[in-house]
Design a protein around this motif. Structure first.
Motif, PDB file in Angstrom:
ATOM      1  N   THR A 207     -25.894  -5.621  45.248  1.00 41.92           N
ATOM      2  CA  THR A 207     -24.461  -5.409  45.284  1.00 41.92           C
ATOM      3  C   THR A 207     -23.712  -6.602  44.697  1.00 41.92           C
ATOM      4  OG1 THR A 207     -24.036  -6.431  47.452  1.00 41.92           O
ATOM      5  CG2 THR A 207     -24.839  -4.155  47.432  1.00 41.92           C
ATOM      6  N   GLU A 208     -22.393  -6.435  44.537  1.00 33.37           N
ATOM      7  CA  GLU A 208     -21.562  -7.529  44.034  1.00 33.37           C
ATOM      8  C   GLU A 208     -21.521  -8.705  44.998  1.00 33.37           C
ATOM      9  OE1 GLU A 208     -17.771  -5.833  43.268  1.00 33.37           O
ATOM     10  OE2 GLU A 208     -18.427  -4.685  41.513  1.00 33.37           O
ATOM     11  N   LYS A 209     -21.847  -8.453  46.270  1.00 38.01           N
ATOM     12  CA  LYS A 209     -21.877  -9.517  47.277  1.00 38.01           C
ATOM     13  C   LYS A 209     -23.253 -10.171  47.383  1.00 38.01           C
ATOM     14  CE  LYS A 209     -18.323  -7.282  50.102  1.00 38.01           C
ATOM     15  NZ  LYS A 209     -18.008  -6.714  51.450  1.00 38.01           N
ATOM     16  N   ASP A 210     -24.127  -9.865  46.404  1.00 40.11           N
ATOM     17  CA  ASP A 210     -25.484 -10.415  46.375  1.00 40.11           C
ATOM     18  C   ASP A 210     -26.307 -10.013  47.595  1.00 40.11           C
ATOM     19  OD1 ASP A 210     -25.225 -11.661  43.899  1.00 40.11           O
ATOM     20  OD2 ASP A 210     -24.333 -13.445  44.789  1.00 40.11           O
ATOM     21  N   CYS A 211     -26.046  -8.814  48.101  1.00 42.17           N
ATOM     22  CA  CYS A 211     -26.880  -8.223  49.136  1.00 42.17           C
ATOM     23  C   CYS A 211     -27.699  -7.097  48.509  1.00 42.17           C
ATOM     24  CB  CYS A 211     -26.037  -7.654  50.275  1.00 42.17           C
ATOM     25  SG  CYS A 211     -25.251  -8.906  51.311  1.00 42.17           S
ATOM     26  N   PHE A 212     -28.833  -6.841  49.079  1.00 39.69           N
ATOM     27  CA  PHE A 212     -29.664  -5.728  48.622  1.00 39.69           C
ATOM     28  C   PHE A 212     -29.414  -4.534  49.535  1.00 39.69           C
ATOM     29  CE2 PHE A 212     -31.673  -9.530  47.051  1.00 39.69           C
ATOM     30  CZ  PHE A 212     -32.035  -9.189  45.759  1.00 39.69           C
ATOM     31  N   GLU A 213     -29.293  -3.346  48.945  1.00 41.14           N
ATOM     32  CA  GLU A 213     -28.983  -2.153  49.727  1.00 41.14           C
ATOM     33  C   GLU A 213     -29.887  -0.998  49.338  1.00 41.14           C
ATOM     34  OE1 GLU A 213     -24.839  -1.204  49.467  1.00 41.14           O
ATOM     35  OE2 GLU A 213     -24.230  -2.885  50.736  1.00 41.14           O
ATOM     36  N   VAL A 214     -30.126  -0.141  50.322  1.00 41.67           N
ATOM     37  CA  VAL A 214     -30.820   1.127  50.120  1.00 41.67           C
ATOM     38  C   VAL A 214     -29.883   2.210  50.638  1.00 41.67           C
ATOM     39  CG1 VAL A 214     -32.793   2.559  50.755  1.00 41.67           C
ATOM     40  CG2 VAL A 214     -33.120   0.100  50.341  1.00 41.67           C
ATOM     41  N   ASP A 215     -29.556   3.163  49.777  1.00 38.29           N
ATOM     42  CA  ASP A 215     -28.644   4.239  50.157  1.00 38.29           C
ATOM     43  C   ASP A 215     -29.400   5.377  50.830  1.00 38.29           C
ATOM     44  OD1 ASP A 215     -26.288   3.062  49.224  1.00 38.29           O
ATOM     45  OD2 ASP A 215     -26.653   3.764  47.176  1.00 38.29           O
ATOM     46  N   LEU A 216     -28.863   5.838  51.953  1.00 38.32           N
ATOM     47  CA  LEU A 216     -29.304   7.064  52.588  1.00 38.32           C
ATOM     48  C   LEU A 216     -28.242   8.126  52.325  1.00 38.32           C
ATOM     49  CD1 LEU A 216     -30.469   5.560  56.028  1.00 38.32           C
ATOM     50  CD2 LEU A 216     -31.765   5.754  53.887  1.00 38.32           C
ATOM     51  N   ASP A 217     -28.389   9.298  52.894  1.00 36.54           N
ATOM     52  CA  ASP A 217     -27.382  10.336  52.720  1.00 36.54           C
ATOM     53  C   ASP A 217     -26.238  10.070  53.686  1.00 36.54           C
ATOM     54  OD1 ASP A 217     -29.151  11.443  50.927  1.00 36.54           O
ATOM     55  OD2 ASP A 217     -30.006  12.838  52.381  1.00 36.54           O
ATOM     56  N   GLY A 218     -25.102   9.612  53.158  1.00 38.42           N
ATOM     57  CA  GLY A 218     -23.937   9.344  53.986  1.00 38.42           C
ATOM     58  C   GLY A 218     -23.939   8.009  54.696  1.00 38.42           C
ATOM     59  N   ALA A 219     -24.862   7.155  54.366  1.00 37.58           N
ATOM     60  CA  ALA A 219     -24.933   5.834  55.003  1.00 37.58           C
ATOM     61  C   ALA A 219     -25.746   4.914  54.104  1.00 37.58           C
ATOM     62  CB  ALA A 219     -25.558   5.923  56.391  1.00 37.58           C
ATOM     63  N   ARG A 220     -25.838   3.648  54.512  1.00 36.76           N
ATOM     64  CA  ARG A 220     -26.621   2.710  53.721  1.00 36.76           C
ATOM     65  C   ARG A 220     -27.263   1.684  54.634  1.00 36.76           C
ATOM     66  NH1 ARG A 220     -21.789   0.090  54.030  1.00 36.76           N
ATOM     67  NH2 ARG A 220     -21.895  -2.187  53.905  1.00 36.76           N
ATOM     68  N   LEU A 221     -28.331   1.074  54.137  1.00 38.25           N
ATOM     69  CA  LEU A 221     -28.992  -0.051  54.786  1.00 38.25           C
ATOM     70  C   LEU A 221     -28.729  -1.289  53.940  1.00 38.25           C
ATOM     71  CD1 LEU A 221     -32.421   1.649  55.569  1.00 38.25           C
ATOM     72  CD2 LEU A 221     -30.419   1.480  57.061  1.00 38.25           C
ATOM     73  N   GLU A 222     -28.216  -2.326  54.575  1.00 32.30           N
ATOM     74  CA  GLU A 222     -27.899  -3.567  53.875  1.00 32.30           C
ATOM     75  C   GLU A 222     -28.852  -4.663  54.351  1.00 32.30           C
ATOM     76  OE1 GLU A 222     -24.399  -6.878  54.210  1.00 32.30           O
ATOM     77  OE2 GLU A 222     -23.735  -4.816  53.856  1.00 32.30           O
ATOM     78  N   PHE A 223     -29.369  -5.429  53.404  1.00 33.90           N
ATOM     79  CA  PHE A 223     -30.312  -6.507  53.702  1.00 33.90           C
ATOM     80  C   PHE A 223     -29.656  -7.826  53.291  1.00 33.90           C
ATOM     81  CE2 PHE A 223     -32.503  -2.586  53.149  1.00 33.90           C
ATOM     82  CZ  PHE A 223     -33.468  -2.577  54.139  1.00 33.90           C
ATOM     83  N   ALA A 224     -29.313  -8.617  54.295  1.00 33.42           N
ATOM     84  CA  ALA A 224     -28.579  -9.858  54.086  1.00 33.42           C
ATOM     85  C   ALA A 224     -29.480 -11.060  54.344  1.00 33.42           C
ATOM     86  CB  ALA A 224     -27.366  -9.907  55.010  1.00 33.42           C
ATOM     87  N   THR A 225     -29.064 -12.215  53.836  1.00 29.24           N
ATOM     88  CA  THR A 225     -29.857 -13.436  53.973  1.00 29.24           C
ATOM     89  C   THR A 225     -29.525 -14.164  55.266  1.00 29.24           C
ATOM     90  OG1 THR A 225     -29.910 -13.700  51.565  1.00 29.24           O
ATOM     91  CG2 THR A 225     -30.475 -15.623  52.893  1.00 29.24           C
ATOM     92  N   GLY A 226     -30.548 -14.546  56.012  1.00 26.51           N
ATOM     93  CA  GLY A 226     -30.364 -15.295  57.251  1.00 26.51           C
ATOM     94  C   GLY A 226     -31.675 -15.424  57.990  1.00 26.51           C
ATOM     95  N   ASN A 227     -31.636 -16.145  59.090  1.00 27.73           N
ATOM     96  CA  ASN A 227     -32.867 -16.431  59.835  1.00 27.73           C
ATOM     97  C   ASN A 227     -33.109 -15.512  61.023  1.00 27.73           C
ATOM     98  OD1 ASN A 227     -33.536 -18.675  58.175  1.00 27.73           O
ATOM     99  ND2 ASN A 227     -32.086 -19.955  59.324  1.00 27.73           N
ATOM    100  N   ALA A 228     -32.238 -14.549  61.254  1.00 25.36           N
ATOM    101  CA  ALA A 228     -32.385 -13.696  62.434  1.00 25.36           C
ATOM    102  C   ALA A 228     -33.643 -12.835  62.373  1.00 25.36           C
ATOM    103  CB  ALA A 228     -31.155 -12.805  62.592  1.00 25.36           C
TER     104      ALA A 228
END
Length: 272
Positions: A207-228
């Motif tokens: 994405t433009e926010k430098d996050c990686f995403e996987v689209d589902l039907d009507g929703a999305r999964l976002e993968f952000a950087t961090g230690n959690a």
């Protein structure tokens, strides 16, 4: 790879105890409990016997649970009832917060084959006459348990959802439409996103926010950087998120002033 229908249907949080979190969700968020495996009488849910075909599964899990509709999606809380279980060990290690991302699919068979092909172990499996579920082990895909679930009553995607009980639609709070995103925060978001995308059968995009995403039907999964290294946030569609923010702030919940509510180890945001 064939693109199969798949939607985000339920988010599971693991908590120390159900009641403190349920009180927040019912009194401040104005959600309503529809079903669960616990004494939920104070939330208006009458005790219901566990069907025989479910007893062994739930006894092995050692969990109390409660489910609340968010539109036609669901928020599930689970709390360990004993210490020597995978869920209890997870809670002791990671604390309260995101635990599972549960999707609805038309058939779990392709995902079972895919798990074997990609050497992904199962964290759990449900095989009921009315419902089937495959839970991907986070040790192999990262971040959280990813579940593929199929309804075996009615038609796929007809609105029914076995885990929420037969009468969940009567408990839907009118201002909520659904859960539109889940955010997984990990040290290597691209790698984890590609593992999830490969299991789901959907491409990964940056994405433009430098996050990686996987689209589902009507929703999305976002993968952000961090230690959690877990599920850290969800985005909900609600009529007046600003009013919800005001209620949460007035009740003393953690709000950051930028549209985020934090409680029980999770962040809740307005759907973007």
């Amino acid at each position: 790879m064939t693109k199969r229908p798949i939607r985000l249907r339920q988010i599971c949080l693991i908590v120390d105890a159900l009641e403190p979190v349920l009180d927040v969700l019912t009194e401040i968020f104005e959600l309503q409990v529809c079903y669960g495996k616990a004494d939920l009488s104070r939330y208006g849910v009458a005790p219901q016997p566990v069907p025989e075909f479910q007893k062994a599964f739930f006894e092995g899990l050692g969990l109390a649970s409660a489910i609340l509709p968010v539109g036609d999606c669901f928020l599930e809380l689970v709390a360990p009832t004993c210490t020597d279980t995978a869920a209890a060990r997870f809670l002791a290690r990671k604390g309260e917060g995101g635990y599972m991302v549960i999707t609805e699919v038309d058939s779990i068979a392709p995902y079972s084959h895919r798990a074997v092909e990609q050497n992904v172990r199962l964290a759990g499996e449900v095989d009921y006459p009315t419902y089937g579920e495959l839970q991907m082990d986070p040790r192999d895909i990262g971040a959280a348990i990813l579940s593929f679930s199929e309804q075996r009553e009615g038609k796929p995607f007809d609105g029914g959802w076995f885990p929420a009980g037969p009468d969940w639609s009567r408990c839907v709070a009118p201002s909520y439409q659904g859960i539109r995103a889940a955010v997984l925060t990990v040290t290597d978001p691209e790698s984890v996103a590609r593992k999830w995308g490969a299991m789901i059968g959907r491409p990964v995009r940056l994405t433009e926010k430098d996050c990686f995403e996987v689209d589902l039907d009507g929703a999305r999964l976002e993968f952000a950087t961090g230690n959690a290294n877990r599920l850290t946030a969800i985005e909900i569609e609600v009529n007046d998120f600003d009013s919800l923010l005001e209620r949460c702030a007035a009740a003393g919940l953690d709000t950051d002033g930028k549209g985020e509510i934090r409680f029980a180890g999770m962040a809740l945001r307005a759907a973007s």
